[in-house]
Motif scaffolding. Structure first.
Motif, PDB file in Angstrom:
ATOM      1  N   GLY A  49      -1.133  -8.261  -6.545  1.00 51.45           N
ATOM      2  CA  GLY A  49      -2.265  -7.839  -5.728  1.00 51.45           C
ATOM      3  C   GLY A  49      -3.570  -8.526  -6.064  1.00 51.45           C
ATOM      4  O   GLY A  49      -4.563  -8.354  -5.356  1.00 51.45           O
ATOM      5  N   LEU A  50      -3.587  -9.303  -7.132  1.00 48.90           N
ATOM      6  CA  LEU A  50      -4.809 -10.003  -7.516  1.00 48.90           C
ATOM      7  C   LEU A  50      -5.060 -11.179  -6.573  1.00 48.90           C
ATOM      8  O   LEU A  50      -4.117 -11.786  -6.060  1.00 48.90           O
ATOM      9  CB  LEU A  50      -4.702 -10.514  -8.953  1.00 48.90           C
ATOM     10  CG  LEU A  50      -4.582  -9.471 -10.053  1.00 48.90           C
ATOM     11  CD1 LEU A  50      -4.365 -10.142 -11.399  1.00 48.90           C
ATOM     12  CD2 LEU A  50      -5.800  -8.572 -10.077  1.00 48.90           C
ATOM     13  N   TRP A 108       1.764  -5.723   0.380  1.00 46.34           N
ATOM     14  CA  TRP A 108       1.551  -5.305   1.772  1.00 46.34           C
ATOM     15  C   TRP A 108       0.579  -4.127   1.833  1.00 46.34           C
ATOM     16  O   TRP A 108      -0.346  -4.109   2.655  1.00 46.34           O
ATOM     17  CB  TRP A 108       2.888  -4.944   2.426  1.00 46.34           C
ATOM     18  CG  TRP A 108       2.742  -4.410   3.815  1.00 46.34           C
ATOM     19  CD1 TRP A 108       2.492  -5.114   4.951  1.00 46.34           C
ATOM     20  CD2 TRP A 108       2.820  -3.039   4.195  1.00 46.34           C
ATOM     21  NE1 TRP A 108       2.413  -4.277   6.024  1.00 46.34           N
ATOM     22  CE2 TRP A 108       2.612  -2.983   5.595  1.00 46.34           C
ATOM     23  CE3 TRP A 108       3.058  -1.851   3.510  1.00 46.34           C
ATOM     24  CZ2 TRP A 108       2.636  -1.785   6.305  1.00 46.34           C
ATOM     25  CZ3 TRP A 108       3.084  -0.663   4.221  1.00 46.34           C
ATOM     26  CH2 TRP A 108       2.869  -0.639   5.599  1.00 46.34           C
ATOM     27  N   LEU A 109       0.797  -3.130   0.959  1.00 48.67           N
ATOM     28  CA  LEU A 109      -0.111  -1.979   0.940  1.00 48.67           C
ATOM     29  C   LEU A 109      -1.531  -2.407   0.601  1.00 48.67           C
ATOM     30  O   LEU A 109      -2.502  -1.888   1.164  1.00 48.67           O
ATOM     31  CB  LEU A 109       0.373  -0.935  -0.077  1.00 48.67           C
ATOM     32  CG  LEU A 109       1.615  -0.140   0.300  1.00 48.67           C
ATOM     33  CD1 LEU A 109       2.069   0.706  -0.883  1.00 48.67           C
ATOM     34  CD2 LEU A 109       1.353   0.736   1.518  1.00 48.67           C
ATOM     35  N   GLY A 114      -5.252  -1.756   2.757  1.00 52.84           N
ATOM     36  CA  GLY A 114      -6.478  -1.599   1.993  1.00 52.84           C
ATOM     37  C   GLY A 114      -6.329  -0.823   0.698  1.00 52.84           C
ATOM     38  O   GLY A 114      -7.325  -0.453   0.077  1.00 52.84           O
ATOM     39  N   LEU A 115      -5.106  -0.568   0.286  1.00 51.41           N
ATOM     40  CA  LEU A 115      -4.866   0.158  -0.968  1.00 51.41           C
ATOM     41  C   LEU A 115      -4.767  -0.859  -2.105  1.00 51.41           C
ATOM     42  O   LEU A 115      -3.689  -1.225  -2.549  1.00 51.41           O
ATOM     43  CB  LEU A 115      -3.581   0.988  -0.862  1.00 51.41           C
ATOM     44  CG  LEU A 115      -3.546   2.026   0.255  1.00 51.41           C
ATOM     45  CD1 LEU A 115      -2.170   2.639   0.385  1.00 51.41           C
ATOM     46  CD2 LEU A 115      -4.597   3.100   0.007  1.00 51.41           C
TER      47      LEU A 115
END
Length: 149
Positions: A49-50, A108-109, A114-115
Motif C-alpha cells: 500500500g505504500l 485495492w481497498l 480510500g482505506l
C-alpha cells in the motif's frame, strides 16, 4: 558367515533407533525462525500500500530479510528449500497464494476505497497464518523424514 536371529534383530533395532534420533533432531527450527517467516510474509503484504518507490524499497528489505534467514539456516546446517516436492509444497504454495491475494485485496481497498491502512491490516492478519503455516510445514517435513528413514 551367518548371523543368528537375535543378533540380526538387535542390529535392526539399533538402526531403527538411530534413524529415529536423526529424524527427531533434524528439521527443527526455533520459534524465532517461524516468526521471521511470518514477519516477512506480513511485511511483504503490508508494504504494497505504500507509494512508489517506498513499496519497492519495502520489497527489497523483505528480499534481504529472506536472504538473511536462508544464510542463518545454512550456518545452522538446517536449510531446506520450502518449495521441495511433497506435501510441504502445498503449504508453501498456499502461503504464496494467500500473501498475493491479501496484498492485492489490501492494495485495492487502499487505492479504490480510500482505506489507506488496509494493506497493513492485511499484513498483520497474515502474521498468525504465516506462523501456523511455518510450524505445520516443519511438522509435515519431519514426518516425511521419519517415514523415509
Amino acid at each position: 558367515m551367518s548371523i543368528d536371529p537375535p543378533e540380526a534383530q538387535a542390529a535392526l533395532a539399533d538402526l531403527s533407533a538411530s534413524r529415529s534420533r536423526l529424524a527427531a533432531g533434524y528439521g527443527r527450527w526455533p520459534w524465532s525462525r517461524h516468526a521471521a517467516f511470518a514477519g516477512l510474509l506480513s511485511v511483504l503484504t503490508a508494504v504494497q500500500g505504500l507509494p512508489l518507490p517506498f513499496n519497492v524499497i519495502g520489497d527489497a528489505f523483505v528480499a534481504l530479510g529472506a536472504a538473511a534467514v536462508v544464510a542463518q539456516d545454512r550456518r545452522r546446517g538446517v536449510f531446506v528449500n520450502g518449495w521441495r516436492k511433497g506435501r510441504t509444497q502445498w503449504i508453501a504454495f498456499t502461503c504464496a497464494l494467500l500473501a498475493t491475494a491479501a496484498g492485492l485485496f489490501g492494495l485495492w481497498l487502499s487505492r479504490d476505497r480510500g482505506l489507506t491502512f488496509a494493506p497493513v491490516v492485511m499484513g498483520v492478519a497474515l502474521f498468525p497464518v504465516g506462523l501456523i503455516a511455518s510450524k505445520l510445514w516443519e511438522h509435515i517435513y519431519r514426518r516425511e523424514m521419519e517415514q523415509r528413514l
